[in-house]
Design an enzyme around this catalytic site. Structure first.
Site, mmCIF file in Angstrom:
data_model
loop_
_atom_site.group_PDB
_atom_site.id
_atom_site.type_symbol
_atom_site.label_atom_id
_atom_site.label_comp_id
_atom_site.label_asym_id
_atom_site.label_seq_id
_atom_site.Cartn_x
_atom_site.Cartn_y
_atom_site.Cartn_z
ATOM 1 N N CYS A 1 0.812 -1.223 0.000
ATOM 2 C CA CYS A 1 0.000 0.000 0.000
ATOM 3 C C CYS A 1 0.845 1.274 0.000
ATOM 4 O O CYS A 1 0.323 2.368 -0.199
ATOM 5 C CB CYS A 1 -0.937 -0.003 1.198
ATOM 6 N N HIS B 1 -3.654 7.061 1.764
ATOM 7 C CA HIS B 1 -4.048 5.712 1.349
ATOM 8 C C HIS B 1 -5.428 5.447 1.945
ATOM 9 O O HIS B 1 -5.675 5.729 3.118
ATOM 10 C CB HIS B 1 -3.014 4.707 1.872
ATOM 11 N N ASN C 1 -10.480 -0.418 -0.311
ATOM 12 C CA ASN C 1 -9.027 -0.292 -0.261
ATOM 13 C C ASN C 1 -8.456 -0.879 -1.553
ATOM 14 O O ASN C 1 -8.547 -2.079 -1.787
ATOM 15 C CB ASN C 1 -8.523 -1.065 0.969
#
Ligand code: UT7
Length: 326
Positions: free
Chosen positions: A113, A253, A283
Site C-alpha cells: 500500500c 491511502h 481499499n
C-alpha cells in the site's frame, strides 16, 4: 538538479460494482457493520478479460491525454502493485507494449500500500539525476483475484482500480517536495499472501487452504496505520517547517475512515482536510493514492498553492509519504 513535478493525472476503475448488500449474500456480514466499521459502501471488481495491465494502461492513457503527450516520449514506466498480471514478465512491460511507449524503460515495484509513494520517490530521483525525464507512475491493483471470498474479515475491504501520474521536470508548479520512506520489516507476516512465491510454491494443498489469498491481522494493522499516519503527517509538517495543523490537504491511502478520524484527533486536524473516496472503491492498495488524488483534483478539493501530503502505509510493514506543492 531539476525538481520533479506532477504534469498530469489519470484513473481507471472497472465498471462492475460490488455493493455491501451483494456481500451480505456471500458472507455473514451487513451493510451496517461494513459502513460503521470502515466507511466503505461499494467497490469495483474486474470482469473477465480485465487484468492489472488493462486497468493500468487505461489510467496511463487518461494521464497522457490530459498532458497531450505522445507515448513515444515516455522514458520510464513504473507500476506499483502486489497483484501483477504475472510474476514474470513485469506488468509495466505489458503496459509499455499496450501504450506503444517504445522508448521507455519499464519496472514493477512491490511495496504494497506504500508502493505508490515509493514509485513517486523513484520518479523524482530519476528526474533530479537526469536518468529519465517523462515518467509514468501507475498504481494498479486487482485485489479481487487475491481475495478469499469466504473470509468476512478481509473480503469486504478490498477493490480493484488504477491511478496514474505523469511526472516530469518542473515548470514552476505542482512540484514534488519532500519524501519519507520507511519500513518495519518485523511486521511482514501481519499482512501477506503466503502462497505462490518461492517459499510456498503453488500446490493442490496451497490452493485448497487458500494460501494464495490475502491474510491479514486487521486489528494490528489498524493500530499500525493510525500511529504511522499521525507520524507521517508530523514528519511532513516538520520538513515543511510548519505545524501539522498548517498542512493544507491530505490525500491518504484509502483504508478506513476510522483510521483518519483517530489520526486527526491526535493531530488536532480537521478531518475535512483529508480527501476520502473509499466509500466508492474500498481499499485499492497501491492504486488508492493516485485514484484519490485524481478525484480530489476533479472535485476542486486541491487548490493552487496548497501543500498536499500523500501518506501510505500497509504490508511490509511499509509506510511513507510524499508531499506536493500545488
Ligand atoms: O491497506 C492496509 C491494509 N489493511 C488495513 O489497513 C486494514 C486495517 N484494519 C481495519 O480497518 C479494521 O481492523 C477492520 C475493518 C479490518 C476490522 O475492524 P475492527 O473494528 O478492528 O474489527 P475486529 O477485527 O476487532 O472485529 C470485531 C468483530 C469480530 O467479532 P467478535 O470476535 O467481536 O465476535 C469479528 O469477527 O467484528 C467481526 N467481523 C465482522 N462482522 C461482520 C469482522 N469482519 C466482519 C464483517 N462483518 N465483515
Amino acid at each position: 538538479m531539476s525538481k520533479a513535478a506532477v504534469i498530469s493525472t489519470g484513473k481507471y476503475v472497472p465498471e462492475k460494482i460490488l455493493t455491501n448488500e451483494d456481500l451480505e449474500k456471500m458472507v455473514d456480514t451487513s451493510d451496517e457493520w461494513i459502513t460503521t466499521r470502515t466507511g466503505i459502501k461499494e467497490r469495483r471488481i474486474v470482469s473477465d478479460g480485465e487484468t492489472n495491465s488493462t486497468l493500468a494502461c487505461n489510467a496511463a492513457r487518461d494521464a497522457l491525454s490530459e498532458a497531450g503527450m505522445d507515448p513515444r516520449d515516455i522514458d520510464m514506466i513504473i507500476v506499483a502493485t502486489f497483484t501483477p498480471d504475472r510474476y514474470l514478465a513485469a506488468t509495466a512491460c505489458k503496459v509499455q507494449d499496450m501504450l506503444g511507449a517504445v522508448n521507455s524503460g519499464a519496472v514493477d515495484l512491490a511495496a504494497a500500500c506504500t508502493g505508490y509513494v515509493y514509485g513517486l520517490s523513484m520518479a523524482a530521483g530519476y528526474v533530479a539525476t537526469g536518468i529519465a525525464e517523462n515518467i509514468l507512475v501507475i498504481g494498479s491493483e486487482v485485489l479481487s483475484r487475491f481475495t478469499n471470498w469466504k473470509d468476512r474479515n478481509t473480503c469486504v475491504l478490498f477493490g480493484d482500480g488504477a491511478g496514474a501520474m505523469l511526472i516530469g521536470p518542473s515548470q514552476g508548479k505542482h512540484e514534488l517536495e519532500d519524501f519519507v520512506l520507511k519500513s518495519d520489516g518485523s511486521g511482514w507476516e501481519l499482512l501477506s499472501i503466503p502462497g505462490g512465491g518461492s517459499e510456498n510454491p503453488p500446490s493442490l494443498e496451497s490452493v485448497s487452504t487458500d494460501l494464495h489469498a490475502i491474510h491479514m491481522n486487521g486489528r494490528e494493522i489498524f493500530k499500525f496505520a493510525v500511529s504511522k499516519l499521525e507520524w507521517l503527517i508530523r514528519e511532513a509538517a516538520r520538513l515543511q517547517g510548519v505545524e501539522p495543523t498548517e498542512i493544507d490537504k491530505v490525500v491518504p491511502h484509502q483504508v478506513n475512515y476510522r483510521i483518519v478520524k483517530s489520526a486527526c484527533a491526535r493531530l488536532g486536524m480537521e478531518p475535512e482536510r483529508f480527501f476520502l473516496n473509499l466509500e466508492k472503491y474500498g481499499n485499492t492498495s497501491g492504486a488508492s493514492i493516485p485514484l484519490a488524488f485524481d478525484e480530489a483534483l476533479d472535485a476542486g478539493f486541491i487548490e493552487d498553492g496548497d501543500i498536499v501530503v500523500l501518506p501510505g502505509f500497509g504490508g511490509g510493514l511499509t509506510y511513507g509519504m510524499a508531499s506536493v506543492r500545488w
